[in-house]
Design a protein around this motif. Structure first.
Motif, PDB file in Angstrom:
ATOM      1  N   ILE A   8       0.878  -1.176   0.000  1.00  0.00           N
ATOM      2  CA  ILE A   8       0.000   0.000   0.000  1.00  0.00           C
ATOM      3  C   ILE A   8       0.911   1.220   0.000  1.00  0.00           C
ATOM      4  O   ILE A   8       1.672   1.428   0.949  1.00  0.00           O
ATOM      5  N   GLU A  12       0.363   8.965   5.921  1.00  0.00           N
ATOM      6  CA  GLU A  12      -0.350   9.082   7.206  1.00  0.00           C
ATOM      7  C   GLU A  12      -1.394  10.187   7.139  1.00  0.00           C
ATOM      8  O   GLU A  12      -2.374  10.166   7.852  1.00  0.00           O
ATOM      9  N   SER A  17      -5.916   6.566   2.404  1.00  0.00           N
ATOM     10  CA  SER A  17      -4.829   5.588   2.577  1.00  0.00           C
ATOM     11  C   SER A  17      -4.925   4.904   3.930  1.00  0.00           C
ATOM     12  O   SER A  17      -4.783   3.676   4.048  1.00  0.00           O
ATOM     13  N   ARG A  21      -5.434   0.959   4.864  1.00  0.00           N
ATOM     14  CA  ARG A  21      -4.473   0.241   5.716  1.00  0.00           C
ATOM     15  C   ARG A  21      -5.178  -0.397   6.910  1.00  0.00           C
ATOM     16  O   ARG A  21      -4.889  -1.543   7.266  1.00  0.00           O
ATOM     17  N   SER A  22      -6.121   0.325   7.509  1.00  0.00           N
ATOM     18  CA  SER A  22      -6.860  -0.217   8.647  1.00  0.00           C
ATOM     19  C   SER A  22      -7.633  -1.474   8.212  1.00  0.00           C
ATOM     20  O   SER A  22      -7.665  -2.483   8.922  1.00  0.00           O
ATOM     21  N   ARG A  25      -5.265  -4.405   7.782  1.00  0.00           N
ATOM     22  CA  ARG A  25      -4.855  -4.934   9.098  1.00  0.00           C
ATOM     23  C   ARG A  25      -5.977  -5.787   9.684  1.00  0.00           C
ATOM     24  O   ARG A  25      -5.734  -6.874  10.200  1.00  0.00           O
ATOM     25  N   HIS A  31       0.686  -7.447   3.904  1.00  0.00           N
ATOM     26  CA  HIS A  31       0.928  -6.217   3.160  1.00  0.00           C
ATOM     27  C   HIS A  31       2.099  -5.451   3.744  1.00  0.00           C
ATOM     28  O   HIS A  31       2.487  -5.658   4.897  1.00  0.00           O
ATOM     29  N   TRP A  33       3.222  -1.410   4.196  1.00  0.00           N
ATOM     30  CA  TRP A  33       2.815  -0.001   4.092  1.00  0.00           C
ATOM     31  C   TRP A  33       4.035   0.795   3.651  1.00  0.00           C
ATOM     32  O   TRP A  33       5.085   0.718   4.275  1.00  0.00           O
ATOM     33  N   PRO A  54      -4.660   6.119  -1.779  1.00  0.00           N
ATOM     34  CA  PRO A  54      -3.698   5.033  -1.802  1.00  0.00           C
ATOM     35  C   PRO A  54      -3.595   4.378  -3.175  1.00  0.00           C
ATOM     36  O   PRO A  54      -4.549   4.377  -3.956  1.00  0.00           O
ATOM     37  N   VAL A  56      -2.557   0.510  -4.313  1.00  0.00           N
ATOM     38  CA  VAL A  56      -2.234  -0.842  -3.839  1.00  0.00           C
ATOM     39  C   VAL A  56      -1.659  -1.608  -5.016  1.00  0.00           C
ATOM     40  O   VAL A  56      -2.263  -1.652  -6.095  1.00  0.00           O
ATOM     41  N   ASP A 234      -6.040  -0.475  14.306  1.00  0.00           N
ATOM     42  CA  ASP A 234      -5.801  -1.914  14.137  1.00  0.00           C
ATOM     43  C   ASP A 234      -7.011  -2.663  14.704  1.00  0.00           C
ATOM     44  O   ASP A 234      -6.939  -3.296  15.755  1.00  0.00           O
TER      45      ASP A 234
END
Ligand SMILES: N[C@@H](CCC(=O)N[C@@H](CS)C(=O)NCC(=O)O)C(=O)O
Length: 335
Positions: A8, A12, A17, A21-22, A25, A31, A33, A54, A56, A234
């Motif tokens: 990804i 931040e 994005s 990512r969340s 997870r 993956h 980051w 993002p 991917v 997370d």
């Protein structure tokens, strides 16, 4: 591209994005980051069809963009734990809230990011550091000045102006108060596990935590929302989804005041302007004029929601909830 199955490329500071990512997870999808930096810009551009994060990159160098389709595609590949509540009614409401987060809550997030000097300076510096982690302080300051100069005029892209400021700011106040009440009795929006709606809202509200003005608001007044934001970094399934009966008292007001009375009327006015070939449009929201440039993307996302609703065979429960919360009429498919 990586020994991990998926990479990804994001930031931040990018709500979309952080949302993706969340999700990765939560689903335990292998993956890596990778912060997008000046150093890896050529790699990003090699795969990206649009200049958006993002991005991917998956097995076989498959490049994916746009957070909602990315999540839908991953959902077909990684079914467990299921992202959406089993009830078609709740799954639709979750998709509706996610769409509202992406298209509307992005406005207060972006507005506060680039409105006041204090926020402009803090975010521009954070973005400069992220893009160039090895740079010294002088270089970061220099980059931050140019980022700030480039981003502030983009406020108009989300419709932020002196005219729209009261509506945008009142909407975030309202959303945070409603979220705080809703999260009093549960860990996530639809119960003890996250749904699509959580990921969308998390991205935008988490963005608000990265800018001083809205960070003070959230840390000062919304402790449960703050806990939820931390959990969403997370997230874990910690029980079942609830039913509408237990969600309604505090989720209904969010549907009605934010989606039925702001987001969907805004989206309808935008859709009409796009169809009429206009460049800007004025929606009447909370008794005030709200003028901004058109968004072609938003015309697609409301149509996706209409198609989703039309595909549900027994819509009686859903339509009753949508009607009660002023959301039904804009979501009825017109041929
Ligand atoms: N609909 C897209 C929106 C993505 C988007 O707007 N990304 C922003 C950052 S949050 C972006 O890449 N802006 C240009 C840039 O940062 O270079 C999605 O859901 O992924």
């Amino acid at each position: 591209m990586s020994e991990n199955a998926y990479v990804i490329i994001g930031s931040e500071y990018s709500p979309f994005s952080v949302k993706v990512r969340s999700y990765f997870r939560y689903k335990n999808i292998p993956h890596e980051w990778r912060q997008r930096t000046l150093a890896n810009m050529a790699e990003f551009q090699k795969y990206a069809k649009l200049p958006l994060i993002p991005l991917v990159v998956g097995p076989g160098e498959e490049a994916l963009q746009d957070s909602t389709p990315i999540i839908e595609k991953m959902e077909r590949r990684f079914a467990d734990p299921a992202l959406q509540p089993p009830s078609e009614t709740l799954a639709f409401l979750s998709a509706l809230i996610e769409d509202y987060a992406d298209e509307w809550v992005n406005k207060p997030m972006f507005h506060y990011r680039w409105w006041a000097d204090e926020d402009q300076i803090a975010v521009a510096k954070g973005l400069a550091r992220g893009m160039n982690p090895a740079a010294d302080a002088a270089k970061i300051d220099e980059m931050a000045v140019s980022i700030r100069a480039r981003m502030v005029p983009r406020l108009r892209f989300v419709g932020s102006s002196e005219q729209t400021k009261p509506v945008i700011e009142a909407s975030l106040d309202n959303l945070l108060a409603l979220l705080e009440a809703h999260l009093a009795n549960r860990a996530y929006l639809f119960g003890a596990r996250p749904a699509l709606a959580d990921f969308g809202l998390f991205g935008q509200v988490n963005g608000c935590l990265q800018q001083p003005t809205t960070e003070r608001m959230i840390r000062g007044h919304y402790p449960r929302t703050l806990d939820w934001l931390e959990r969403m970094q997370d997230p874990k399934a910690d029980g079942a989804f609830e039913e509408w009966e237990t969600l309604a008292a505090t989720l209904g007001p969010l549907l009605k005041s934010e989606i039925g009375n702001l987001y969907l009327p805004w989206s309808l006015a935008n859709e009409k302007a796009v169809a009429d070939g206009e460049e800007t449009f004025t929606a009447h929201l909370s008794g005030q004029d709200f003028t901004q440039q058109i968004s072609k993307y938003a015309t697609k996302s409301i149509q996706v929601l209409r198609n989703k609703r039309a595909a549900i065979t027994d819509r009686r429960d859903l339509d009753a909830i949508l009607a009660e919360n002023d959301c039904l009429q804009p979501l009825v498919l017109v041929d």
